[in-house]
Motif scaffolding. Structure first.
Motif, PDB file in Angstrom:
ATOM      1  N   UNK A  25       0.769  -1.190  -0.103  1.00 35.00           N
ATOM      2  CA  UNK A  25      -0.140   0.010  -0.024  1.00 35.00           C
ATOM      3  C   UNK A  25       0.926   1.173   0.065  1.00 35.00           C
ATOM      4  N   UNK A  26       1.703   1.414   0.916  1.00 33.08           N
ATOM      5  CA  UNK A  26       2.963   2.368   0.935  1.00 33.08           C
ATOM      6  C   UNK A  26       3.408   2.657  -0.496  1.00 33.08           C
ATOM      7  N   UNK A  27       3.882   1.389  -1.142  1.00 39.80           N
ATOM      8  CA  UNK A  27       4.617   1.525  -2.498  1.00 39.80           C
ATOM      9  C   UNK A  27       3.519   2.326  -3.300  1.00 39.80           C
ATOM     10  N   UNK A  28       2.434   1.869  -3.494  1.00 37.54           N
ATOM     11  CA  UNK A  28       1.237   2.324  -4.313  1.00 37.54           C
ATOM     12  C   UNK A  28       1.046   3.753  -4.130  1.00 37.54           C
ATOM     13  N   UNK A  29       1.037   4.083  -2.805  1.00 40.55           N
ATOM     14  CA  UNK A  29       0.802   5.544  -2.590  1.00 40.55           C
ATOM     15  C   UNK A  29       2.018   6.273  -3.053  1.00 40.55           C
ATOM     16  N   UNK A  30       3.368   5.987  -2.931  1.00 40.98           N
ATOM     17  CA  UNK A  30       4.440   6.595  -3.044  1.00 40.98           C
ATOM     18  C   UNK A  30       4.284   6.574  -4.659  1.00 40.98           C
ATOM     19  N   UNK A  31       4.017   5.716  -5.296  1.00 38.12           N
ATOM     20  CA  UNK A  31       4.126   5.904  -6.912  1.00 38.12           C
ATOM     21  C   UNK A  31       3.070   6.542  -7.384  1.00 38.12           C
ATOM     22  N   UNK A  32       2.060   6.874  -6.783  1.00 37.25           N
ATOM     23  CA  UNK A  32       0.977   7.953  -7.186  1.00 37.25           C
ATOM     24  C   UNK A  32       1.490   9.138  -6.952  1.00 37.25           C
ATOM     25  N   UNK A  33       2.155   9.479  -5.874  1.00 34.02           N
ATOM     26  CA  UNK A  33       2.734  10.811  -5.410  1.00 34.02           C
ATOM     27  C   UNK A  33       3.729  11.162  -6.656  1.00 34.02           C
ATOM     28  N   UNK A  34       4.690  10.252  -6.894  1.00 33.43           N
ATOM     29  CA  UNK A  34       5.764  10.390  -7.764  1.00 33.43           C
ATOM     30  C   UNK A  34       4.883  10.931  -9.279  1.00 33.43           C
ATOM     31  N   UNK A  35       4.057  10.075  -9.396  1.00 32.77           N
ATOM     32  CA  UNK A  35       3.587  10.514 -10.788  1.00 32.77           C
ATOM     33  C   UNK A  35       2.895  11.587 -11.127  1.00 32.77           C
ATOM     34  N   UNK A  36       2.113  12.135  -9.844  1.00 35.71           N
ATOM     35  CA  UNK A  36       1.646  13.549  -9.795  1.00 35.71           C
ATOM     36  C   UNK A  36       2.637  14.491  -9.942  1.00 35.71           C
ATOM     37  N   UNK A  37       3.581  14.292  -9.155  1.00 37.96           N
ATOM     38  CA  UNK A  37       4.809  15.240  -9.095  1.00 37.96           C
ATOM     39  C   UNK A  37       5.427  15.329 -10.475  1.00 37.96           C
ATOM     40  N   UNK A  38       5.659  14.567 -11.102  1.00 38.33           N
ATOM     41  CA  UNK A  38       6.249  14.183 -12.580  1.00 38.33           C
ATOM     42  C   UNK A  38       5.432  15.158 -13.545  1.00 38.33           C
ATOM     43  N   UNK A  39       3.908  14.869 -13.231  1.00 40.04           N
ATOM     44  CA  UNK A  39       2.987  15.542 -14.209  1.00 40.04           C
ATOM     45  C   UNK A  39       2.951  16.900 -13.885  1.00 40.04           C
ATOM     46  N   UNK A  40       3.220  17.322 -12.813  1.00 38.04           N
ATOM     47  CA  UNK A  40       2.836  18.946 -12.671  1.00 38.04           C
ATOM     48  C   UNK A  40       4.355  19.794 -12.556  1.00 38.04           C
ATOM     49  N   UNK A  41       5.507  18.879 -12.899  1.00 40.47           N
ATOM     50  CA  UNK A  41       6.827  19.665 -12.829  1.00 40.47           C
ATOM     51  C   UNK A  41       6.840  20.763 -13.759  1.00 40.47           C
ATOM     52  N   UNK A  42       7.579  21.727 -13.308  1.00 45.01           N
ATOM     53  CA  UNK A  42       7.908  22.887 -14.074  1.00 45.01           C
ATOM     54  C   UNK A  42       9.496  22.736 -14.400  1.00 45.01           C
ATOM     55  N   UNK A  43       9.870  22.508 -15.727  1.00 40.37           N
ATOM     56  CA  UNK A  43      11.096  22.450 -16.438  1.00 40.37           C
ATOM     57  C   UNK A  43      11.572  23.542 -17.358  1.00 40.37           C
ATOM     58  N   UNK A  44      12.495  24.301 -17.063  1.00 38.51           N
ATOM     59  CA  UNK A  44      12.923  25.671 -17.700  1.00 38.51           C
ATOM     60  C   UNK A  44      13.561  25.033 -19.218  1.00 38.51           C
ATOM     61  N   UNK A  45      13.304  25.820 -20.090  1.00 42.37           N
ATOM     62  CA  UNK A  45      13.709  25.557 -21.453  1.00 42.37           C
ATOM     63  C   UNK A  45      15.235  25.428 -21.664  1.00 42.37           C
ATOM     64  N   UNK A  46      15.659  24.616 -22.514  1.00 43.91           N
ATOM     65  CA  UNK A  46      17.011  24.256 -22.852  1.00 43.91           C
ATOM     66  C   UNK A  46      17.308  25.530 -23.592  1.00 43.91           C
ATOM     67  N   UNK A  47      18.805  26.042 -23.311  1.00 44.99           N
ATOM     68  CA  UNK A  47      19.070  27.177 -24.425  1.00 44.99           C
ATOM     69  C   UNK A  47      19.252  26.665 -25.984  1.00 44.99           C
ATOM     70  N   UNK A  48      19.163  27.638 -26.817  1.00 40.37           N
ATOM     71  CA  UNK A  48      19.414  27.097 -27.996  1.00 40.37           C
ATOM     72  C   UNK A  48      20.893  26.637 -28.323  1.00 40.37           C
ATOM     73  N   UNK A 125      13.312  11.730 -13.344  1.00 42.04           N
ATOM     74  CA  UNK A 125      12.850  12.851 -14.147  1.00 42.04           C
ATOM     75  C   UNK A 125      14.026  13.490 -14.912  1.00 42.04           C
ATOM     76  N   UNK A 126      15.104  13.479 -14.076  1.00 41.72           N
ATOM     77  CA  UNK A 126      16.391  14.111 -14.666  1.00 41.72           C
ATOM     78  C   UNK A 126      16.924  13.343 -15.872  1.00 41.72           C
ATOM     79  N   UNK A 127      16.917  12.219 -15.726  1.00 39.66           N
ATOM     80  CA  UNK A 127      17.488  11.268 -16.924  1.00 39.66           C
ATOM     81  C   UNK A 127      16.438  11.605 -17.989  1.00 39.66           C
ATOM     82  N   UNK A 128      15.236  11.737 -17.894  1.00 45.95           N
ATOM     83  CA  UNK A 128      14.317  11.793 -18.987  1.00 45.95           C
ATOM     84  C   UNK A 128      14.308  13.067 -19.670  1.00 45.95           C
TER      85      UNK A 128
END
Length: 332
Positions: A25-48, A125-128
């Motif tokens: 149950x703890x793993x399931x809850x943590x995975x849901x938390x991780x997925x939500x954080x990934x979906x709402x993450x703000x990533x600064x654009x890469x330079x040209x 998320x960093x690797x991705x």
């Protein structure tokens, strides 16, 4: 007498089953938390411009005390073709402001800002997000020598004539800033591993090296194609152990140097190495490693390696626990 023994066994089994269900149950809850954080993450654009040779991942969570020293060590690098992905894992201190200051003065620094979901989720998320051919890791309470990236990338290019290098690795120091600054050399890279490039399956000693994922470069394509990911458990809890095992299983060509390039801080009281509660997560790392090799042609041989690693790790961690925590650790 037999009935009493059976009753005890049944009771123990029920306790183990309850613990197992709670863990799932703890793993399931943590995975849901991780997925939500990934979906709402703000990533600064890469330079040209073209992608950098190296992406350095800096996972950050309430790290303001040491963060500037870590980021300064990146600015001081003699090798300049890199990006620094600062992954802010919901910090509530001044870490985010520090990251933004560095972004303002150096476009190689980029921000991944997300809700708190743990070290493993941050690293994945960093690797991705990384664009570099190779990925490096710098913890926010550690710092590089100025030639760190130059040495590692030199190892890569010096041994890539016939086939790409999957991992380039060097040594490091244990570092204390108080009561007096000092370093202790940790030699995980030594002969014969430093003599020539090698396949980890041919040099099994590398599997038993102390987990030290931050004094190395990893070929990003290898990580992606082989599915080498971090376990997304809560907090920062032994995720380097499982990651390193999967890297050695997946890599076909490794080069090493005896030179030390990184100062690994030992006097940070907030570090996971000083949190006995997080010891429980080591079990999940080995379970994940077992699943990773399930369909490998060398599965049986790798299981023998994993059994030794599991035993050594469990015994070391068991000795660290307070008496009242040991029973819970054994049940898990």
């Amino acid at each position: 007498m037999a009935k009493k023994n059976n009753a005890k066994s049944a009771g123990g089994g029920n306790a183990a089953t309850k613990t197992e269900k709670k863990g799932k149950n703890q793993i399931s809850q943590q995975q849901a938390r991780a997925n939500a954080a990934r979906a709402s993450a703000k990533i600064s654009p890469a330079p040209e411009g073209p992608a950098p040779a190296i992406s350095v991942l800096v996972p950050i969570c309430n790290s303001e005390q040491y963060l500037e020293q870590a980021l300064d060590s990146l600015i001081a690098q003699t090798f300049t073709d890199f990006e620094a992905l600062c992954i802010n894992d919901g910090s509530t201190d001044g870490s985010l402001d520090i990251i933004k200051r560095y972004m303002e003065k150096d476009q190689r620094f980029r921000l991944i800002d997300k809700d708190n979901s743990g070290y493993g989720a941050s690293m994945n998320l960093g690797i991705d997000t990384a664009r570099g051919e190779y990925i490096g890791i710098l913890e926010p309470d550690d710092f590089f020598e100025p030639n760190a990236l130059e040495l590692l990338y030199g190892l890569v290019k010096g041994a890539s004539a016939d086939a790409p290098v999957d991992v380039a690795k060097a040594n490091y120091w244990f570092y204390w800033s108080t009561p007096k600054e000092r370093n202790q050399l940790i030699s995980v890279c030594k002969p014969p591993m430093t003599d020539a490039p090698f396949n980890p399956r041919d040099v099994r000693e590398v599997f038993y090296c102390i987990p030290s994922i931050w004094s190395a470069l990893y070929r990003r394509k290898m990580l992606v194609e082989k599915g080498v990911r971090f376990l997304e458990t809560a907090g920062a809890s032994f995720q380097d152990l499982g990651f390193q095992f999967k890297v050695w299983v997946s890599a076909q060509k490794v080069v090493m140097s005896e030179e030390a390039i990184l100062h690994y801080r030992q006097d940070n009281e907030a570090s996971s190495v000083n949190d006995a509660q997080k010891v429980m997560c080591v079990c999940k790392e080995f379970d994940m490693a077992e699943r990773f090799i399930k369909n490998d042609p060398d599965c049986e041989d790798l299981r023998k390696v994993l059994f030794r690693l599991r035993y050594d790790s469990y015994m070391w961690n068991f000795a660290r626990l307070a008496p009242e925590q040991r029973r819970e650790f054994v049940v898990k």
